[in-house]
Design an enzyme around this catalytic site. Sequence first.
Site, short mmCIF file in Angstrom:
data_model
loop_
_atom_site.label_atom_id
_atom_site.label_comp_id
_atom_site.label_asym_id
_atom_site.label_seq_id
_atom_site.Cartn_x
_atom_site.Cartn_y
_atom_site.Cartn_z
N HIS A 82 109.65 94.97 6.61
CA HIS A 82 109.58 93.89 5.63
C HIS A 82 108.48 94.18 4.63
CE1 HIS A 82 109.75 89.84 3.94
NE2 HIS A 82 108.43 89.88 3.92
N ASP A 161 112.77 76.93 8.29
CA ASP A 161 111.98 77.64 7.28
C ASP A 161 112.50 77.37 5.88
OD1 ASP A 161 110.15 79.76 6.21
OD2 ASP A 161 112.08 80.69 5.76
N ARG A 168 107.30 73.34 0.42
CA ARG A 168 106.05 74.03 0.05
C ARG A 168 106.04 74.35 -1.44
NH1 ARG A 168 106.30 79.12 3.41
NH2 ARG A 168 104.46 79.69 2.21
N SER A 183 106.69 81.88 8.01
CA SER A 183 107.95 81.92 7.26
C SER A 183 108.60 83.30 7.36
CB SER A 183 107.69 81.56 5.80
OG SER A 183 108.85 81.72 5.02
#
Length: 435
Positions: A82, A161, A168, A183
Site C-alpha cells: 500500500h 470505514d 471525517r 482506515s
Amino acid sequence: MRAYDIILKKRKGNKLTKEEIAFFVNSYTKGGIPDYQASVLLMTIYFKGMDDEETANLTEAMMNSGDVYDLSSISGKKIDKHSTGGVGDKVSIILAPLVASAGVVVPMMSGRGLGHTGETLDKLESIPGFRTNLTKDEFISNLKKINVAMIGQSELIAPADKKLYALRDLTGTIESIPLIASSIMSKKLAEGIDGLVLDVKTGSGAFMKKERDAVRLAKNMAAIGKKTGKKVVALITDMDQPLGNAIGNSLEIKECIEVLKGRGPQDLIDITLELGAYMLKLAGKVNNVAKGKDILKRHLSDGSAYQRFRDMVELQGGDVRAIDNPSLLPSAKFSKELLSERTGYILKMDTEAIGIASCMLGAGREKVEDKIDPAVGIVIDKKNGDKVKIGERLALLHYNAEDRLAETYKKLQGAYLISSKRPKKRQLIRRIIMA
C-alpha cells in the site's frame, strides 16, 4: 453501553476498551448512532489521540463491519503493498505482476484518486476494457491462476470505514494519525493477507509533508499489523519530486510497460525493486533484501514480469493489444512544451503543484463525481539536480481542452525553482520501519 459515555470517557483523555470501540463502530455503521455523536467522537480522537492498542481495536472493528476475505484455499503467503499516495506513483501496477511472477500471491485492492495524487484504479481503467470490479469468486480464481489480481474496494469491505471517512472529510478530522492508520489497515486486513509492505510518502507531493509525521503514521500501521498477527514493514520514501516521468493515467501505464520490459526511469525501478524485495522477504522467498532484488531484476529482464502483467490484463477483460502496442492507449490531441526561463540547476520542485496542474488538465478529480480524461497529463523531462539551459524543455503537457492550457502552464511553470547552485542529491528511501 451508551455513545454519550464513550464520548465523555475519551474527552477526558481516558483509554477506550475494545468492547466500547466495537459497540460504537457497529452501532454507527447500522444507523444506531447519529452523525452528530460520531462527529464529536472523531473530533475528540483528533485532539486526544489513541494509543496503539486502541488504534488496533478500531481497525479490527472497522474490518469486521463487513466482509473479510478468506484466501486460505490459495497456497502460499498472500502479501500486499500500500502507498499513501504521490504524484506519478504508479509502482503498484509494476510491482504486483512482478512479485507475482516470482511466486508470491498478490491480492491488491486499491482506490480512486482525489486531489493532486493519482490512484491505481483510474490508471488501470485507462486500458480499454480493464475491469476492476471483479466479484469475490473472480478475484480468488485469478489469484489461483496467476498469483495476482488488482481490484477496487467492494461496497461490502469495511463499510464502517467508508461511512466514517465521509464524516471525517466533512468535520476536518482527516489528518488524525490513528484515524488514517485504522482506515488504511482495516481495508488491507479485510483482504485476507498474511503480510503488508507500506510505502509511506513524505515531501512536497505527499499527504504527509513532514518526515516525522510519515514516521508516526508508519509506526502506527506497523503496530496494528503486529497486534493483528500480520507481518508489516514500512518504507518512508521521498515525494519531493514526481516518481518516474509520467503523470496522468494512460501516460503512466505506458511508463509501467516500459519498466516491465526492463527499461524506464531509474528512480521508479529502484523503489519498485526495494518494495518488491521486502514483499519476497515477508513471503519467506528470500532471507535478505539484496537477494530479493536480484530475483526481481531477473524477472524484469527475462520478460516474465511483463507476461504476468499481460495475463492479468487479459483475465480482467483488458485489451492486450494496447499492452503490446501502447500507441493504442488513449492519447491526447495536443501537446505543449514547458521551456526553462533561465540557466542553472533544478533546486526544488513543488510536487503538489505539479499534481494539481495534471488535475487541471483533466487527469484527476477535485470532487468524487468528477470525470477523468485518461489521455491527458504531463511528462517530466528535468528533475531535482538536473542542469538546464534557458529555452530547454522541462516538461511536455498533453491536453485535450485548450481552454485549460494557459492556467495549467502557469501553474506548472511556477512549480520549478532553478538556481545557480547544484542541490544535494536526495535519498529515495529515507527510513525502514518494522513493528
